[in-house]
Motif scaffolding. Structure first.
Motif, short mmCIF file in Angstrom:
data_model
loop_
_atom_site.label_atom_id
_atom_site.label_comp_id
_atom_site.label_asym_id
_atom_site.label_seq_id
_atom_site.Cartn_x
_atom_site.Cartn_y
_atom_site.Cartn_z
N UNK A 95 13.88 33.56 14.93
CA UNK A 95 14.79 33.18 16.02
C UNK A 95 14.01 32.93 17.31
N UNK A 96 12.99 33.75 17.55
CA UNK A 96 12.18 33.58 18.77
C UNK A 96 11.41 32.26 18.72
N UNK A 97 10.85 31.97 17.56
CA UNK A 97 10.11 30.70 17.40
C UNK A 97 11.07 29.52 17.61
N UNK A 98 12.28 29.62 17.02
CA UNK A 98 13.27 28.54 17.18
C UNK A 98 13.66 28.35 18.64
N UNK A 99 13.56 29.44 19.41
CA UNK A 99 13.88 29.34 20.85
C UNK A 99 12.67 28.92 21.67
N UNK A 100 11.55 28.62 20.99
CA UNK A 100 10.36 28.10 21.68
C UNK A 100 9.50 29.18 22.32
N UNK A 101 9.67 30.43 21.88
CA UNK A 101 8.89 31.52 22.48
C UNK A 101 7.60 31.76 21.68
N UNK A 102 6.56 32.18 22.37
CA UNK A 102 5.35 32.67 21.71
C UNK A 102 5.67 34.06 21.16
N UNK A 103 5.07 34.39 20.00
CA UNK A 103 5.48 35.65 19.35
C UNK A 103 4.29 36.53 19.00
N UNK A 104 4.45 37.81 19.32
CA UNK A 104 3.56 38.83 18.76
C UNK A 104 4.45 39.76 17.94
N UNK A 105 4.13 39.91 16.66
CA UNK A 105 4.95 40.74 15.79
C UNK A 105 4.13 41.94 15.33
N UNK A 106 4.78 43.08 15.32
CA UNK A 106 4.13 44.29 14.82
C UNK A 106 3.89 44.16 13.31
N UNK A 107 2.99 44.98 12.83
CA UNK A 107 2.66 45.01 11.40
C UNK A 107 3.52 46.02 10.69
N UNK A 108 3.72 45.96 9.41
CA UNK A 108 3.51 44.78 8.58
C UNK A 108 4.53 43.73 8.98
N UNK A 109 4.11 42.46 9.03
CA UNK A 109 4.98 41.47 9.69
C UNK A 109 6.27 41.19 8.92
N UNK A 119 7.29 32.86 8.30
CA UNK A 119 7.05 33.13 9.72
C UNK A 119 5.81 32.38 10.21
N UNK A 120 4.73 32.46 9.44
CA UNK A 120 3.49 31.79 9.83
C UNK A 120 3.70 30.27 9.92
N UNK A 121 4.36 29.72 8.91
CA UNK A 121 4.56 28.25 8.89
C UNK A 121 5.49 27.81 10.02
N UNK A 122 6.52 28.59 10.29
CA UNK A 122 7.45 28.22 11.36
C UNK A 122 6.72 28.22 12.71
N UNK A 123 5.87 29.20 12.92
CA UNK A 123 5.14 29.29 14.19
C UNK A 123 4.18 28.12 14.34
N UNK A 124 3.50 27.77 13.24
CA UNK A 124 2.58 26.64 13.29
C UNK A 124 3.34 25.35 13.57
N UNK A 125 4.47 25.16 12.87
CA UNK A 125 5.25 23.93 13.03
C UNK A 125 5.79 23.80 14.46
N UNK A 126 6.13 24.92 15.07
CA UNK A 126 6.70 24.89 16.43
C UNK A 126 5.61 24.86 17.50
N UNK A 128 3.78 27.19 18.67
CA UNK A 128 3.75 28.34 19.59
C UNK A 128 2.56 29.23 19.20
N UNK A 129 2.12 30.06 20.14
CA UNK A 129 1.05 31.03 19.82
C UNK A 129 1.69 32.13 18.99
N UNK A 130 0.93 32.62 18.01
CA UNK A 130 1.50 33.67 17.16
C UNK A 130 0.44 34.71 16.83
N UNK A 131 0.87 35.95 16.82
CA UNK A 131 -0.08 37.06 16.67
C UNK A 131 0.53 38.18 15.85
N UNK A 132 -0.30 38.83 15.04
CA UNK A 132 0.07 40.08 14.37
C UNK A 132 -0.62 41.21 15.13
N UNK A 133 0.13 42.29 15.40
CA UNK A 133 -0.44 43.39 16.19
C UNK A 133 -1.31 44.29 15.30
N UNK A 134 -2.44 43.73 14.84
CA UNK A 134 -3.41 44.55 14.10
C UNK A 134 -4.31 45.27 15.13
#
Ligand SMILES: NC(=O)c1ccc[n+]([C@@H]2O[C@H](COP(=O)([O-])OP(=O)(O)OC[C@H]3O[C@@H](n4cnc5c(N)ncnc54)[C@H](O)[C@@H]3O)[C@@H](O)[C@H]2O)c1
Length: 377
Positions: A95-109, A119-126, A128-134
């Motif tokens: 939902x955040x990616x669809x709203x055009x937001x950059x996302x950091x998601x906690x693990x396990x994603x 999730x990974x593909x949606x972020x790439x397609x949009x 936006x910057x995307x991060x896993x909180x490792x």
């Protein structure tokens, strides 16, 4: 034509929304974002009104929401941190990616590998910057270890070893002990970070055999239906065939006498053709190292240039080094947004770990070696 990068508008202040304002959001991410230049946490969301109220009071942030969809409507929220129980990571991230937001998601994603890939593909397609909180890969010693191994200081890696031993006995773990909220227990909660270590230090895990058990069925009087011990024997991707680097990873909540949290053992060791390097999170500012012919491992300090993440304004002499390195992950997220570059520990890295978790579940059920699917760019 490509959509304009979401960062195009991010020359000034970067506004952050936090979704899931519980333990980790307040302990790690609020102080992390506070250190980032021209960055402000502008809104909080939590489905639990008591948690939301407490978070609002302790942070002074007045824009509060019980429904994340409402937070995502805010124009001044450019980026979001998703720090809810695991079951909500994918729907909120999407939902955040669809709203055009950059996302950091906690693990396990995610709850499983297909969800993580979505999730990974949606972020790439949009775009936006995307991060896993490792988080733990930001430990100064871990980053220095990574540098030394990739520089070739211990030659060809033979063995990767990770041990995460804690003593929780039958303490209540809340949503973490409930499969429909967490998907897995120890493997997702604790070993996910250490699987990620293996990936950054050695490379992708190619195949594995795993065993997972639950010794305690009731925690704090509530049923527990996830694993509380996991062990994996792994083979890393390599052209060396049978001599490919091996991995042995073990994690438990039932290591009596080992302590909890920071106090529990968190060891990572790599043995190579020319030497050994070992790191424990408890001593984030040093490594144990031994070169061919040395009778034992000796301590070396992490050099100053590895004490903080490049560019981070954090003062390495301030605060408890066991806690403060965690703030660097928030700097990395914001810096990647600012410079429109990939985050170090992307959702792709989160999906790679999820692929290992799913393979371990199959291996445990079917009692056999299982290939881990590749996650391509
Ligand atoms: N990277 C790390 O080192 C690290 C450390 C601890 C936890 N975590 C991860 O962070 C996440 C959160 O863990 P925690 O310890 O903070 O848990 P927590 O239970 O303290 O906080 C989670 C919060 O999310 C809220 N929530 C639940 N559903 C929601 C929804 N639909 N919308 C908004 N809020 C919702 C809950 O009310 C709760 O306050 C988990 O995925 C966990 O694995 C990561």
């Amino acid at each position: 034509m490509d959509a304009p990068p979401a960062s195009a508008k991010l020359r000034g202040m970067i506004g952050v929304g936090i979704i899931g304002s519980g333990g980790i959001a307040l302990a790690n991410h609020m102080p992390g974002f506070a250190l980032c230049p021209d960055t402000k946490v502008v809104a909080l969301c939590d489905s639990n009104p008591a948690v939301l109220e407490k978070a609002s009071q302790s942070t002074g942030i007045k824009n509060v929401y019980s429904d994340y969809h409402e937070l995502l409507k805010r124009d001044d929220v450019n980026a979001v941190l998703i720090a809810t129980p695991n079951v909500f990571h994918a729907p909120i991230t999407l939902a955040a990616i669809a709203a055009g937001k950059h996302v950091m998601c906690e693990k396990p994603i995610a709850m499983d590998f297909p969800e993580a890939m979505k999730m990974f593909r949606a972020a790439e397609a949009a775009n936006v910057r995307h991060m896993t909180a490792f988080t733990y890969r930001f430990g100064p010693g871990m980053r220095y270890m990574n540098h030394l191994i990739h520089r070739g200081d211990i030659g060809r890696p033979y063995h990767f070893r990770a041990q995460r031993f804690q003593d929780w006995y039958d303490r209540n773990l809340g949503w973490r002990q409930v499969k429909k909220m967490a998907a897995t227990g120890e493997i997702g909660d604790m070993l996910s970070h250490r699987i990620d270590y293996g990936h950054i230090l050695i490379g992708p895990i190619r195949r594995l055999v795993a065993d997972m058990r639950r010794f305690v069925d009731s925690r704090g009087g509530q049923p527990a239906d996830v694993d509380d011990w996991v062990s994996i024997i792994a083979e890393f991707d390599s052209e060396a065939g049978e001599r490919a680097p091996t991995g042995v990873l073990e994690s438990t909540k039932l290591a009596t006498g080992r302590g909890e949290g920071h106090r529990g053992l968190d060891l990572c060791e790599v043995n190579g053709s020319e030497g050994t390097i070992a790191y424990t999170t408890q001593k984030p500012l040093e490594l144990l190292i031994g070169k061919k012919g040395d009778p034992k491992l000796h301590r070396i300090p992490v050099p100053p240039e590895f004490l903080v993440w490049p560019g981070s304004p954090r003062d390495p002499n301030e605060g408890d080094p066991l806690a403060t390195f965690r703030y660097d992950q928030d700097f990395e997220f914001i810096d990647a947004i600012r410079h429109h570059r990939p985050c170090w520990s992307s959702l792709r890295d989160g999906a790679r770990v999820q692929a290992v978790i799913d393979a371990a579940l199959v291996s445990d059920q079917e009692k056999k070696w299982v290939d881990v699917p590749r996650v391509d760019e």
